[in-house]
Write an enzyme that holds these catalytic residues in place. Structure first.
Site, PDB file in Angstrom:
ATOM      1  N   ASP A 238     -18.668 -48.961 -21.812  1.00 46.24           N
ATOM      2  CA  ASP A 238     -19.542 -49.923 -21.490  1.00 46.24           C
ATOM      3  C   ASP A 238     -20.335 -49.145 -20.037  1.00 46.24           C
ATOM      4  O   ASP A 238     -19.638 -48.864 -19.148  1.00 46.24           O
ATOM      5  CB  ASP A 238     -18.966 -51.174 -21.162  1.00 46.24           C
TER       6      ASP A 238
ATOM      7  N   TYR B 246      -8.858 -55.647 -12.912  1.00 49.04           N
ATOM      8  CA  TYR B 246      -9.914 -56.115 -13.862  1.00 49.04           C
ATOM      9  C   TYR B 246     -11.391 -55.431 -13.596  1.00 49.04           C
ATOM     10  O   TYR B 246     -11.978 -55.638 -12.628  1.00 49.04           O
ATOM     11  CB  TYR B 246     -10.161 -57.531 -13.899  1.00 49.04           C
TER      12      TYR B 246
ATOM     13  N   LYS C 140     -13.424 -55.755 -20.004  1.00 51.63           N
ATOM     14  CA  LYS C 140     -12.256 -55.665 -21.153  1.00 51.63           C
ATOM     15  C   LYS C 140     -12.335 -54.598 -21.978  1.00 51.63           C
ATOM     16  O   LYS C 140     -13.383 -53.832 -21.829  1.00 51.63           O
ATOM     17  CB  LYS C 140     -12.565 -56.944 -22.031  1.00 51.63           C
TER      18      LYS C 140
HETATM   19  P1  13P Z   1     -17.144 -56.618 -21.114  1.00 47.38           P
HETATM   20  O1  13P Z   1     -15.830 -56.123 -20.901  1.00 47.38           O
HETATM   21  O2  13P Z   1     -17.833 -56.514 -22.394  1.00 47.38           O
HETATM   22  O3  13P Z   1     -18.033 -55.681 -19.991  1.00 47.38           O
HETATM   23  O4  13P Z   1     -17.139 -58.044 -20.827  1.00 47.38           O
HETATM   24  C1  13P Z   1     -16.702 -58.396 -19.230  1.00 47.38           C
HETATM   25  C2  13P Z   1     -16.953 -60.058 -18.856  1.00 47.38           C
HETATM   26  O5  13P Z   1     -16.281 -60.138 -17.954  1.00 47.38           O
HETATM   27  C3  13P Z   1     -17.565 -60.594 -19.784  1.00 47.38           C
HETATM   28  O6  13P Z   1     -17.248 -61.988 -19.279  1.00 47.38           O
HETATM   29 MG    MG Z   2     -19.881 -55.288 -19.830  1.00 43.48          MG
HETATM   30 MG    MG Z   3     -18.021 -54.945 -23.809  1.00 46.97          MG
END
Ligand code: 13P
Ligand code: MG
Ligand code: MG
Ligand code: 13P
Length: 380
Positions: free
Chosen positions: A20, A243, A246
């Site tokens: 990402d 964090y 994800k």
């Molecule tokens: P991603 O991991 O897809 O970037 O999403 C992060 C997030 O915090 C969604 O609420």
């Molecule tokens: Mg994202």
């Molecule tokens: Mg993602």
């Protein structure tokens, strides 16, 4: 190790590397300019004969590079190519002021192998068969352990995979390579003999993840040293210590002729099983299988999605993709996932919709707890 001429192998390697590197609006989708940029970089690498072929897709905000070559897994040139492509796309994302530009590139410079640097990696090196159907699965808003249940079902559950009963070439079963991603160790478990041991581990999906599947001992059709499935197991929080989004995972699965048939490979996703991720990577929710055009996590940044791109390999060329979940047969799954979404959402900040405390360690929740620390008094 395969025969290597000029550093090239007689075997084909499929490398699915994703990151990402920015999305819009919020964490929704990859911008078309990023997809164009990645396609251009892949075309260049094909022209320079670094790659045999490539396919660029997105699952939600994750940019997916599916590449074929003869350089083997963990190859520096291929990993560098993916890293450089993500960096080039990050520049475009910064100009467009997309959200989280460069989000998954956790280090400043590439140093030999992209694993542990943020992007997710699933790679398979094998001898291309007469017919070589391959599925690339890509998920958004969840974690690597989301693959445990479906991959288990594909290769070890006869209620999912009829071939485990009907086809004698599958009766030797399959071997599961399981990684403990907290303590960086791994174990090989044989099915069906060690099925209960396998399930004892992989039910703990935030820690024990299926990394690879191998043909079982004495498989009559396949070389035993060539994996038949691979899953990305990179956990961003374990790399970054906090964090940062994800660890939206990917997997490659080969099929047919001594392996689960294509329909057996995608059947586990008709469940819409509960996975962790979703909003702020902090919630449990149903995994919704969708066609490429619906890989857009909108409601409460979700629910988590999975897409499946089907290919056949033609001397290393990727013939496809076929959008496998773009099928009305999956409508009931999607409808049910939408209903479960409603039900789960009504719990608001309560477990088990919100993840348990130990899984919140890498989110911003500990900061809230720290704020309250001095207010606590001894209870009688
Ligand atoms: P991603 O991991 O897809 O970037 O999403 C992060 C997030 O915090 C969604 O609420
Ligand atoms: Mg994202
Ligand atoms: Mg993602
Ligand atoms: P193969 O054994 O040739 O893979 O055929 C099985 C099949 O396709 C059943 O659906």
């Amino acid at each position: 190790m395969a025969t290597r001429r000029n550093g090239e192998s007689s075997k084909i390697t499929v490398s699915l590397i994703k990151a990402d590197v920015g999305s819009y609006p919020g964490h929704t989708v990859v911008h078309p300019d990023l997809l164009e940029t990645a396609k251009r970089e892949m075309a260049k690498a094909k022209q320079q004969k670094t790659l045999l072929d490539a396919c660029v897709l997105n699952c939600g905000d994750d940019l997916e590079l599916i590449m074929t070559h003869r350089k083997g897994t963990d190859n520096r040139t291929i990993h560098q190519l993916a890293w450089n492509t993500f960096e080039t796309c990050t520049e475009v994302a910064k100009k467009l002021k997309l959200y989280g530009a460069g989000q998954d590139l956790l280090v400043d410079a590439f140093s030999g192998n992209i694993r542990g640097m943020g992007p997710g990696v699933a790679e398979l090196e094998f001898t291309e068969r007469k017919g070589e159907p391959l599925v690339a699965f890509m998920m958004d808003k969840t974690e690597p352990g989301a693959f445990n249940l479906p991959v288990y079902k594909m290769f070890a559950d006869p209620f999912n995979t009829a071939g485990l009963i009907i086809d004698p070439t599958l009766h030797g079963g399959f071997d599961f390579e399981v990684w403990d991603i907290i303590e960086s160790r791994k174990v090989l478990l044989h099915t069906p003999a060690e099925l209960y041991d396998l399930l004892a581990l992989i039910g703990t999906k935030s820690r024990y993840v299926i990394k690879r599947v191998w043909p079982g001992k004495g498989h009559p059709k396949l070389p035993l040293d060539e994996p038949v499935a691979a899953v990305s197991t990179e956990k961003l929080s374990l790399i970054a210590g906090e964090y940062v989004g994800k660890d939206d995972p990917v997997a490659l699965v080969r099929s047919q002729s001594g392996l689960p048939a294509l329909g057996e490979v995608i059947e586990p996703f008709a469940h819409g099983h509960l996975v962790s991720g979703w909003m702020r990577g902090s919630h449990n929710g149903p995994l919704m299988p969708v066609g490429f055009k619906d890989a857009r996590c909108t409601r409460f940044d979700g629910p988590p999605r999975v897409i499946a791109a089907g290919f056949v390999l033609t001397n290393g060329a990727l013939t496809g993709p076929v959008d496998l979940f773009d099928d009305p047969a999956f409508n009931p799954t999607r409808q049910r996932a939408a209903e479960i979404t409603d039900y789960m959402r009504r719990h608001g900040p309560f477990e088990p919709h919100r993840l348990p405390a130990e899984d919140m360690e890498y989110t911003t929740l500990p900061k809230v707890m720290a704020k309250l620390k001095d207010r606590f008094q001894k209870a009688e």
